[in-house]
Design a protein around this motif. Sequence first.
Motif, PDB file in Angstrom:
ATOM      1  N   MET A 237       0.828  -1.196   0.000  1.00 25.31           N
ATOM      2  CA  MET A 237       0.000   0.000   0.000  1.00 25.31           C
ATOM      3  C   MET A 237       0.868   1.253   0.000  1.00 25.31           C
ATOM      4  O   MET A 237       1.948   1.263   0.604  1.00 25.31           O
ATOM      5  CB  MET A 237      -0.913   0.003   1.228  1.00 25.31           C
ATOM      6  CG  MET A 237      -1.974  -1.077   1.225  1.00 25.31           C
ATOM      7  SD  MET A 237      -3.214  -0.842  -0.068  1.00 25.31           S
ATOM      8  CE  MET A 237      -4.154   0.548   0.590  1.00 25.31           C
ATOM      9  N   PRO A 238       0.414   2.324  -0.662  1.00 28.67           N
ATOM     10  CA  PRO A 238       1.209   3.563  -0.684  1.00 28.67           C
ATOM     11  C   PRO A 238       1.579   4.055   0.715  1.00 28.67           C
ATOM     12  O   PRO A 238       2.678   4.595   0.919  1.00 28.67           O
ATOM     13  CB  PRO A 238       0.289   4.560  -1.402  1.00 28.67           C
ATOM     14  CG  PRO A 238      -0.614   3.711  -2.234  1.00 28.67           C
ATOM     15  CD  PRO A 238      -0.823   2.444  -1.458  1.00 28.67           C
ATOM     16  N   GLU A 239       0.662   3.845   1.678  1.00 27.66           N
ATOM     17  CA  GLU A 239       0.913   4.316   3.048  1.00 27.66           C
ATOM     18  C   GLU A 239       2.057   3.556   3.717  1.00 27.66           C
ATOM     19  O   GLU A 239       2.583   4.006   4.742  1.00 27.66           O
ATOM     20  CB  GLU A 239      -0.361   4.146   3.895  1.00 27.66           C
ATOM     21  CG  GLU A 239      -1.518   5.035   3.498  1.00 27.66           C
ATOM     22  CD  GLU A 239      -2.342   4.467   2.358  1.00 27.66           C
ATOM     23  OE1 GLU A 239      -3.372   5.083   2.017  1.00 27.66           O
ATOM     24  OE2 GLU A 239      -1.967   3.416   1.791  1.00 27.66           O
ATOM     25  N   TRP A 240       2.446   2.418   3.162  1.00 24.87           N
ATOM     26  CA  TRP A 240       3.449   1.561   3.805  1.00 24.87           C
ATOM     27  C   TRP A 240       4.812   1.597   3.112  1.00 24.87           C
ATOM     28  O   TRP A 240       5.698   0.809   3.449  1.00 24.87           O
ATOM     29  CB  TRP A 240       2.967   0.108   3.810  1.00 24.87           C
ATOM     30  CG  TRP A 240       1.633  -0.115   4.428  1.00 24.87           C
ATOM     31  CD1 TRP A 240       0.923   0.748   5.216  1.00 24.87           C
ATOM     32  CD2 TRP A 240       0.820  -1.289   4.305  1.00 24.87           C
ATOM     33  NE1 TRP A 240      -0.271   0.186   5.587  1.00 24.87           N
ATOM     34  CE2 TRP A 240      -0.368  -1.059   5.056  1.00 24.87           C
ATOM     35  CE3 TRP A 240       0.977  -2.512   3.659  1.00 24.87           C
ATOM     36  CZ2 TRP A 240      -1.379  -2.010   5.146  1.00 24.87           C
ATOM     37  CZ3 TRP A 240      -0.022  -3.462   3.752  1.00 24.87           C
ATOM     38  CH2 TRP A 240      -1.190  -3.211   4.489  1.00 24.87           C
ATOM     39  N   ARG A 241       4.997   2.462   2.136  1.00 28.15           N
ATOM     40  CA  ARG A 241       6.204   2.399   1.305  1.00 28.15           C
ATOM     41  C   ARG A 241       7.305   3.342   1.734  1.00 28.15           C
ATOM     42  O   ARG A 241       8.293   3.515   1.013  1.00 28.15           O
ATOM     43  CB  ARG A 241       5.819   2.645  -0.162  1.00 28.15           C
ATOM     44  CG  ARG A 241       4.994   1.488  -0.734  1.00 28.15           C
ATOM     45  CD  ARG A 241       4.422   1.766  -2.097  1.00 28.15           C
ATOM     46  NE  ARG A 241       3.530   0.675  -2.504  1.00 28.15           N
ATOM     47  CZ  ARG A 241       2.575   0.788  -3.400  1.00 28.15           C
ATOM     48  NH1 ARG A 241       2.375   1.957  -4.008  1.00 28.15           N
ATOM     49  NH2 ARG A 241       1.807  -0.249  -3.697  1.00 28.15           N
ATOM     50  N   GLY A 242       7.148   3.952   2.917  1.00 27.31           N
ATOM     51  CA  GLY A 242       8.230   4.755   3.453  1.00 27.31           C
ATOM     52  C   GLY A 242       9.416   3.876   3.821  1.00 27.31           C
ATOM     53  O   GLY A 242       9.248   2.691   4.142  1.00 27.31           O
ATOM     54  N   PRO A 243      10.621   4.414   3.784  1.00 28.05           N
ATOM     55  CA  PRO A 243      11.818   3.576   4.020  1.00 28.05           C
ATOM     56  C   PRO A 243      11.854   2.917   5.394  1.00 28.05           C
ATOM     57  O   PRO A 243      12.444   1.855   5.559  1.00 28.05           O
ATOM     58  CB  PRO A 243      12.970   4.560   3.836  1.00 28.05           C
ATOM     59  CG  PRO A 243      12.371   5.919   4.037  1.00 28.05           C
ATOM     60  CD  PRO A 243      10.968   5.815   3.530  1.00 28.05           C
ATOM     61  N   ASP A 244      11.239   3.542   6.401  1.00 31.72           N
ATOM     62  CA  ASP A 244      11.293   2.995   7.755  1.00 31.72           C
ATOM     63  C   ASP A 244       9.929   2.542   8.266  1.00 31.72           C
ATOM     64  O   ASP A 244       9.748   2.367   9.473  1.00 31.72           O
ATOM     65  CB  ASP A 244      11.862   4.065   8.716  1.00 31.72           C
ATOM     66  CG  ASP A 244      13.266   4.495   8.325  1.00 31.72           C
ATOM     67  OD1 ASP A 244      14.068   3.612   7.968  1.00 31.72           O
ATOM     68  OD2 ASP A 244      13.543   5.709   8.356  1.00 31.72           O
ATOM     69  N   ASP A 245       8.982   2.339   7.359  1.00 36.69           N
ATOM     70  CA  ASP A 245       7.643   1.945   7.792  1.00 36.69           C
ATOM     71  C   ASP A 245       7.589   0.431   7.967  1.00 36.69           C
ATOM     72  O   ASP A 245       7.735  -0.317   6.988  1.00 36.69           O
ATOM     73  CB  ASP A 245       6.591   2.387   6.759  1.00 36.69           C
ATOM     74  CG  ASP A 245       5.174   2.339   7.304  1.00 36.69           C
ATOM     75  OD1 ASP A 245       4.861   1.396   8.054  1.00 36.69           O
ATOM     76  OD2 ASP A 245       4.389   3.248   6.981  1.00 36.69           O
TER      77      ASP A 245
END
Length: 414
Positions: A237-245
């Motif tokens: 999901m886009p909300e989960w694609r941060g480097p530290d998520d």
Amino acid sequence: MVQSRMFLGLSRNFWFMLALIVLVTAAGIVGPRLYRMALLGSGYMAQLLCSGMFVSGRDYEDLMRQDLSGPGLEALGLFTPSVDTDEKEVSAAVFGLAGQTSIYREGLGCTLIDGRDEAELRAEAEGLFPPAPPLDRDAEWPDGARVTKGPWPEGVDGAAAARAIEAIFAEPDPKRPRGSRALVVVYRGRIVAERYADGFDAHTPLIGWSMSKTGTNVLVGLRVQDGALALDDTRLMPEWRGPDDPRGAITLNELMRMTSGLAFDESYDDKLSDVSQMLFTHGDTARFAAEKPLIHEPGTVWSYSSGTTNILAAIVRETFDGEREYLRFPHDRLFAPLGMRTATLPPDASGTLMGSSFLYASARDWARLGLLFVQDGMWRGGTALAGGLGRVFAKADATIAAQRLRRADLAQAA
């Protein structure tokens, strides 16, 4: 005497201001909760009335009596619905406040518009579904529309089966009505018994609630077979694609098995629970669920979550280049091949199919979907509609076991 009066006046002013502060503070705390509950009530009434009238073809008075009143629904008596039969839309509000509107679109069912432009939403559905040919009247179910009933098959205790059917439709406790509406019994691929409550018949589309998840499960499996998804896919999901998520580590397999580790309150007694608010007050159901924090390591804790299923519907959506192709997908790949002519799976206002709860189909069509699972994804004549659902899920078992072992090794190495 003058000092006493001054003191009395100051006391009155003091207590008045204190009471005002308390009221304002209470309003700030309680007001938003009451408004969210009001939105829930108006959304619930608008959505169920719209679907009941324009998808299921039921009578307004019957819906108000059976579906929108009774134990647990007393508060809905404060809400006022407004039905436009020409435009096929329903609005509801409480004392003119917290209003919501649900619109019907041919082939897509009813959607709470949640601030979206109504004309834009209607335009999205124009020409989406060409008329489907009727089922063959002379072919026996599930291939066609004909159902031939006779005595109970050999080896079946007909008297016991008849008693069981009577018990299913009985209402032993008026304070807790069961509300059974349809029953279809399939034996060796044929309908051997069915029964319907007053006002319902073999062609009435019925809301699936959580049975809808079964249909969504098949849709995910079809995209896995198409090569568009894989069970060990991550960063879904886009909300989960941060480097530290940490949510980026959640796999498709874990979402399908509801072991994602995401927080989600599935309580139905709490009107402010996640599931109630997601379904009836938020126009982007998948985003609502995807924004929840991780409270368990993925793959370690099972927790039932309607939010997870709507996330899966959004993941399927991302595998298509065009929105219209995605919206047609359930019909083209599942409903039409199975002969589920009454099936409808509506999207939310954002366009994501509401796969957790709102699949409508007649009891006979629900039985077709169940038969697909009994036959391991194979349909009549050996057609591999879902190509061996059992094998897909067996692979999922092996995948999740491997993921747990890999994480355990990493934890031990750390």
